[in-house]
Write an enzyme that holds these catalytic residues in place. Sequence first.
Site, PDB file in Angstrom:
ATOM      1  N   THR A 145     -64.685  13.369  12.271  1.00  0.00           N
ATOM      2  CA  THR A 145     -63.672  12.339  12.560  1.00  0.00           C
ATOM      3  C   THR A 145     -62.503  12.901  13.365  1.00  0.00           C
ATOM      4  O   THR A 145     -62.145  14.081  13.225  1.00  0.00           O
ATOM      5  CB  THR A 145     -63.139  11.743  11.233  1.00  0.00           C
ATOM      6  OG1 THR A 145     -62.101  10.826  11.521  1.00  0.00           O
ATOM      7  CG2 THR A 145     -62.600  12.802  10.295  1.00  0.00           C
ATOM      8  N   SER A 187     -56.151  11.474   4.313  1.00  0.00           N
ATOM      9  CA  SER A 187     -56.720  10.815   3.119  1.00  0.00           C
ATOM     10  C   SER A 187     -57.726  11.786   2.513  1.00  0.00           C
ATOM     11  O   SER A 187     -58.127  12.770   3.153  1.00  0.00           O
ATOM     12  CB  SER A 187     -57.451   9.516   3.502  1.00  0.00           C
ATOM     13  OG  SER A 187     -58.677   9.818   4.153  1.00  0.00           O
ATOM     14  N   TYR A 189     -60.810  11.151   2.022  1.00  0.00           N
ATOM     15  CA  TYR A 189     -61.993  11.102   2.899  1.00  0.00           C
ATOM     16  C   TYR A 189     -61.829  12.049   4.084  1.00  0.00           C
ATOM     17  O   TYR A 189     -62.714  12.869   4.366  1.00  0.00           O
ATOM     18  CB  TYR A 189     -62.230   9.658   3.401  1.00  0.00           C
ATOM     19  CG  TYR A 189     -62.959   9.661   4.718  1.00  0.00           C
ATOM     20  CD1 TYR A 189     -64.309  10.003   4.787  1.00  0.00           C
ATOM     21  CD2 TYR A 189     -62.294   9.385   5.924  1.00  0.00           C
ATOM     22  CE1 TYR A 189     -64.972  10.060   6.016  1.00  0.00           C
ATOM     23  CE2 TYR A 189     -62.944   9.437   7.135  1.00  0.00           C
ATOM     24  CZ  TYR A 189     -64.274   9.775   7.182  1.00  0.00           C
ATOM     25  OH  TYR A 189     -64.929   9.854   8.385  1.00  0.00           O
ATOM     26  N   HIS A 190     -60.697  11.933   4.792  1.00  0.00           N
ATOM     27  CA  HIS A 190     -60.508  12.794   5.971  1.00  0.00           C
ATOM     28  C   HIS A 190     -60.496  14.269   5.564  1.00  0.00           C
ATOM     29  O   HIS A 190     -60.953  15.136   6.311  1.00  0.00           O
ATOM     30  CB  HIS A 190     -59.213  12.423   6.701  1.00  0.00           C
ATOM     31  CG  HIS A 190     -59.285  11.114   7.446  1.00  0.00           C
ATOM     32  ND1 HIS A 190     -58.793   9.941   6.931  1.00  0.00           N
ATOM     33  CD2 HIS A 190     -59.811  10.789   8.648  1.00  0.00           C
ATOM     34  CE1 HIS A 190     -59.001   8.948   7.805  1.00  0.00           C
ATOM     35  NE2 HIS A 190     -59.626   9.440   8.853  1.00  0.00           N
ATOM     36  N   LYS A 193     -63.834  15.875   5.543  1.00  0.00           N
ATOM     37  CA  LYS A 193     -64.337  16.206   6.887  1.00  0.00           C
ATOM     38  C   LYS A 193     -63.738  17.538   7.367  1.00  0.00           C
ATOM     39  O   LYS A 193     -64.358  18.264   8.138  1.00  0.00           O
ATOM     40  CB  LYS A 193     -64.006  15.091   7.868  1.00  0.00           C
ATOM     41  CG  LYS A 193     -64.706  13.779   7.563  1.00  0.00           C
ATOM     42  CD  LYS A 193     -66.184  13.836   7.932  1.00  0.00           C
ATOM     43  CE  LYS A 193     -66.878  12.527   7.664  1.00  0.00           C
ATOM     44  NZ  LYS A 193     -68.277  12.499   8.045  1.00  0.00           N
TER      45      LYS A 193
HETATM   46  P1  NAD Z   1     -71.795   3.909   6.476  1.00  0.00           P
HETATM   47  O1  NAD Z   1     -71.132   3.993   5.152  1.00  0.00           O
HETATM   48  O2  NAD Z   1     -72.117   2.570   7.035  1.00  0.00           O
HETATM   49  O3  NAD Z   1     -73.156   4.770   6.453  1.00  0.00           O
HETATM   50  C1  NAD Z   1     -73.310   5.955   5.718  1.00  0.00           C
HETATM   51  C2  NAD Z   1     -74.730   5.981   5.179  1.00  0.00           C
HETATM   52  O4  NAD Z   1     -74.924   7.196   4.440  1.00  0.00           O
HETATM   53  C3  NAD Z   1     -75.021   4.817   4.212  1.00  0.00           C
HETATM   54  O5  NAD Z   1     -76.228   4.194   4.537  1.00  0.00           O
HETATM   55  C4  NAD Z   1     -75.084   5.505   2.830  1.00  0.00           C
HETATM   56  O6  NAD Z   1     -75.957   4.839   1.942  1.00  0.00           O
HETATM   57  C5  NAD Z   1     -75.559   6.908   3.211  1.00  0.00           C
HETATM   58  N1  NAD Z   1     -75.161   7.946   2.249  1.00  0.00           N
HETATM   59  C6  NAD Z   1     -73.914   8.223   1.779  1.00  0.00           C
HETATM   60  N2  NAD Z   1     -73.976   9.243   0.891  1.00  0.00           N
HETATM   61  C7  NAD Z   1     -75.280   9.630   0.829  1.00  0.00           C
HETATM   62  C8  NAD Z   1     -75.972  10.609   0.082  1.00  0.00           C
HETATM   63  N3  NAD Z   1     -75.353  11.390  -0.797  1.00  0.00           N
HETATM   64  N4  NAD Z   1     -77.310  10.744   0.255  1.00  0.00           N
HETATM   65  C9  NAD Z   1     -77.976   9.941   1.140  1.00  0.00           C
HETATM   66  N5  NAD Z   1     -77.380   8.965   1.842  1.00  0.00           N
HETATM   67  C10 NAD Z   1     -76.033   8.814   1.696  1.00  0.00           C
HETATM   68  O7  NAD Z   1     -70.880   4.746   7.490  1.00  0.00           O
HETATM   69  P2  NAD Z   1     -70.843   4.713   9.099  1.00  0.00           P
HETATM   70  O8  NAD Z   1     -69.712   3.859   9.515  1.00  0.00           O
HETATM   71  O9  NAD Z   1     -72.190   4.492   9.635  1.00  0.00           O
HETATM   72  O10 NAD Z   1     -70.411   6.222   9.377  1.00  0.00           O
HETATM   73  C11 NAD Z   1     -71.384   7.247   9.509  1.00  0.00           C
HETATM   74  C12 NAD Z   1     -70.694   8.587   9.659  1.00  0.00           C
HETATM   75  O11 NAD Z   1     -69.842   8.562  10.799  1.00  0.00           O
HETATM   76  C13 NAD Z   1     -69.818   8.944   8.469  1.00  0.00           C
HETATM   77  O12 NAD Z   1     -70.017  10.295   8.116  1.00  0.00           O
HETATM   78  C14 NAD Z   1     -68.416   8.709   8.962  1.00  0.00           C
HETATM   79  O13 NAD Z   1     -67.531   9.598   8.346  1.00  0.00           O
HETATM   80  C15 NAD Z   1     -68.521   8.949  10.456  1.00  0.00           C
HETATM   81  N6  NAD Z   1     -67.564   8.136  11.211  1.00  0.00           N
HETATM   82  C16 NAD Z   1     -67.545   6.778  11.121  1.00  0.00           C
HETATM   83  C17 NAD Z   1     -66.620   6.042  11.866  1.00  0.00           C
HETATM   84  C18 NAD Z   1     -66.536   4.543  11.812  1.00  0.00           C
HETATM   85  O14 NAD Z   1     -65.625   3.949  12.412  1.00  0.00           O
HETATM   86  N7  NAD Z   1     -67.470   3.845  11.170  1.00  0.00           N
HETATM   87  C19 NAD Z   1     -65.714   6.715  12.708  1.00  0.00           C
HETATM   88  C20 NAD Z   1     -65.752   8.118  12.757  1.00  0.00           C
HETATM   89  C21 NAD Z   1     -66.674   8.816  12.012  1.00  0.00           C
HETATM   90  N1  USQ Z   2     -54.709  -0.765   9.749  1.00  0.00           N
HETATM   91  C1  USQ Z   2     -53.917  -1.894   9.899  1.00  0.00           C
HETATM   92  N2  USQ Z   2     -54.416  -3.057   9.423  1.00  0.00           N
HETATM   93  C2  USQ Z   2     -55.626  -3.182   8.828  1.00  0.00           C
HETATM   94  C3  USQ Z   2     -56.426  -2.017   8.696  1.00  0.00           C
HETATM   95  C4  USQ Z   2     -55.928  -0.826   9.166  1.00  0.00           C
HETATM   96  O1  USQ Z   2     -52.818  -1.842  10.434  1.00  0.00           O
HETATM   97  O2  USQ Z   2     -55.985  -4.297   8.430  1.00  0.00           O
HETATM   98  C5  USQ Z   2     -54.221   0.536  10.265  1.00  0.00           C
HETATM   99  C6  USQ Z   2     -54.226   1.660   9.239  1.00  0.00           C
HETATM  100  O3  USQ Z   2     -53.049   1.668   8.471  1.00  0.00           O
HETATM  101  C7  USQ Z   2     -54.413   2.881  10.132  1.00  0.00           C
HETATM  102  C8  USQ Z   2     -55.230   2.364  11.315  1.00  0.00           C
HETATM  103  O4  USQ Z   2     -55.117   0.939  11.281  1.00  0.00           O
HETATM  104  O5  USQ Z   2     -53.180   3.285  10.648  1.00  0.00           O
HETATM  105  C9  USQ Z   2     -56.695   2.747  11.279  1.00  0.00           C
HETATM  106  O6  USQ Z   2     -57.294   2.326  10.061  1.00  0.00           O
HETATM  107  P1  USQ Z   2     -58.878   2.128   9.954  1.00  0.00           P
HETATM  108  O7  USQ Z   2     -59.185   1.628   8.590  1.00  0.00           O
HETATM  109  O8  USQ Z   2     -59.362   1.335  11.110  1.00  0.00           O
HETATM  110  O9  USQ Z   2     -59.431   3.614  10.200  1.00  0.00           O
HETATM  111  P2  USQ Z   2     -59.451   4.910   9.280  1.00  0.00           P
HETATM  112  O10 USQ Z   2     -58.983   4.656   7.905  1.00  0.00           O
HETATM  113  O11 USQ Z   2     -58.762   5.997  10.038  1.00  0.00           O
HETATM  114  O12 USQ Z   2     -60.999   5.263   9.187  1.00  0.00           O
HETATM  115  C10 USQ Z   2     -61.962   4.882  10.185  1.00  0.00           C
HETATM  116  C11 USQ Z   2     -63.348   5.080   9.565  1.00  0.00           C
HETATM  117  C12 USQ Z   2     -63.559   6.567   9.286  1.00  0.00           C
HETATM  118  C13 USQ Z   2     -63.333   7.364  10.549  1.00  0.00           C
HETATM  119  C14 USQ Z   2     -61.959   7.094  11.147  1.00  0.00           C
HETATM  120  C15 USQ Z   2     -61.824   7.702  12.518  1.00  0.00           C
HETATM  121  O13 USQ Z   2     -63.483   4.308   8.374  1.00  0.00           O
HETATM  122  O14 USQ Z   2     -64.887   6.774   8.800  1.00  0.00           O
HETATM  123  O15 USQ Z   2     -63.455   8.733  10.291  1.00  0.00           O
HETATM  124  O16 USQ Z   2     -61.821   5.667  11.338  1.00  0.00           O
HETATM  125  S1  USQ Z   2     -60.160   8.185  12.871  1.00  0.00           S
HETATM  126  O17 USQ Z   2     -59.265   7.071  12.509  1.00  0.00           O
HETATM  127  O18 USQ Z   2     -60.088   8.472  14.272  1.00  0.00           O
HETATM  128  O19 USQ Z   2     -59.855   9.324  12.038  1.00  0.00           O
END
Ligand code: NAD
Ligand code: USQ
Length: 406
Positions: A145, A187, A189-190, A193
């Site tokens: 991320t 967070s 989560y972050h 990573k």
């Molecule tokens: P998602 O939650 O839709 O998909 C994750 C998948 O992994 C799910 O199908 C879940 O069932 C599976 N999973 C989780 N834990 C597992 C485990 N222990 N064993 C097997 N399967 C497992 O998420 P996404 O939005 O597709 O994101 C995928 C990846 O990309 C994540 O690692 C996330 O951190 C990263 N990412 C997502 C975004 C975003 O905006 N969606 C942005 C940046 C990075």
């Molecule tokens: N935000 C709002 N209103 C909303 C939702 C979010 O103002 O209704 C704001 C949040 O406070 C934050 C920003 O929008 O400042 C981004 O929030 P987000 O929920 O869109 O993104 P984030 O929590 O950062 O997480 C998402 C994905 C995560 C990925 C990350 C990439 O869920 O898996 O790693 O984006 S990044 O943001 O570049 O780190």
Amino acid sequence: MKIAVLGGDGFIGWPTCLNLSDKGHEVHILDNLSRRWIDTELGVQSLTPMDSIQERTRIWYQETGRRIHFHLIDIARDYEVLKQWLAEYRPEAIVHFAEQRAAPYSMKSDRHKNYTVNNNVNATHNLLNALVELGLDSHLIHLGTMGVYGYSTVGAAIPEGYLEVGIDTMEGETARQEILYPSNPGSIYHMTKCLDQLLFQFYAKNDGLRITDLHQGIVWGTHTEQTRRHPQLVNRFDYDGDYGTVLNRFLIQAAIGYPLTVHGTGGQTRAFIHIEDSVRCIELALQTPPKRGSRVKIFNQMTETHRVRDLAELVARLTGSQVAYLPNPRKEAAENDLVVRNDQFIELGLNPITLEEGLLSEVVDVAKKFAYRVDRSRIPAVSAWTKDIASAIDRDPEGKRLKSVG
Ligand code: NAD
Ligand code: USQ
């Protein structure tokens, strides 16, 4: 190529599998379907009607004659099963999406913090450990991320993973080194990573594993070329307060006449990428693996940066929606700038889809089409980053708006 896609049932995993299968690769999904269980826990569902993974792969076979294989495995908990699977199938590449990816979900309670750390860190470590144990030379691509950098505002662009620093030596000279860009997670989560990054650094150095880490921005959109081919291949679309990401939330809010939920002043600047480009980047990364023995290859996987309030205003302009400025449940900088280098993917031929081109069609094709499935009570984002923020929101009359704006 034989490719294992860990987390291949998820939002980015599913369209990635379709794209790789379409390009002729042998694709195996390993997923424990935990994301579907979390929907049940939260009482929400994808905006788009998703079929079971077995049905999705059956439709893909019916449409294309190509098989995508599904294996129900928990990467974080079933180490021996994972190891056995890897020993039997010996994939040439592994794409690792299998982590709990929502920052608000990771901050909901102590249980959610524990779950996120245990799941994410164990999943990554189990995989690395098994590759070494089996002597497998698979190219591992991990979805990381942009949040590992902390969206810093130091007046310099964020480089792709490594920062050149000068260290003052005892001899009075300056030694130059490239180090991992200092982590600054916002967070739990972050933070997982950031821990992943260290695991990768160690295993690349110690065992010569070939690893690519993609530091990705917020993914928006729903469809890719392949998910459009049949209604039952449709991708997941999260809009709820925990899993919905900001731009996709604004799109669905606009479609149902719900005021756009901006946290604080909306001065937070973030990096974005369309789902189609995300899938394309993974394909490009697969084509350019690092050499054995080299350091972790890091790409910034993003195409544009935007301030949250500018996005809200843009969506409001396009759709005539209202914007609601709400108390921020997160602990984050109220305002930040963000400049990010992404030269490597551009040099490899990525031709980004811009917000300007893609936004309206997402509102019309997806958000409006499935608006009847939205549960408005699941839209507020109420997961607070600290107990103090939670009680301040409870005391503040504005906090009530956060919980019931629509
Ligand atoms: P998602 O939650 O839709 O998909 C994750 C998948 O992994 C799910 O199908 C879940 O069932 C599976 N999973 C989780 N834990 C597992 C485990 N222990 N064993 C097997 N399967 C497992 O998420 P996404 O939005 O597709 O994101 C995928 C990846 O990309 C994540 O690692 C996330 O951190 C990263 N990412 C997502 C975004 C975003 O905006 N969606 C942005 C940046 C990075
Ligand atoms: N935000 C709002 N209103 C909303 C939702 C979010 O103002 O209704 C704001 C949040 O406070 C934050 C920003 O929008 O400042 C981004 O929030 P987000 O929920 O869109 O993104 P984030 O929590 O950062 O997480 C998402 C994905 C995560 C990925 C990350 C990439 O869920 O898996 O790693 O984006 S990044 O943001 O570049 O780190």
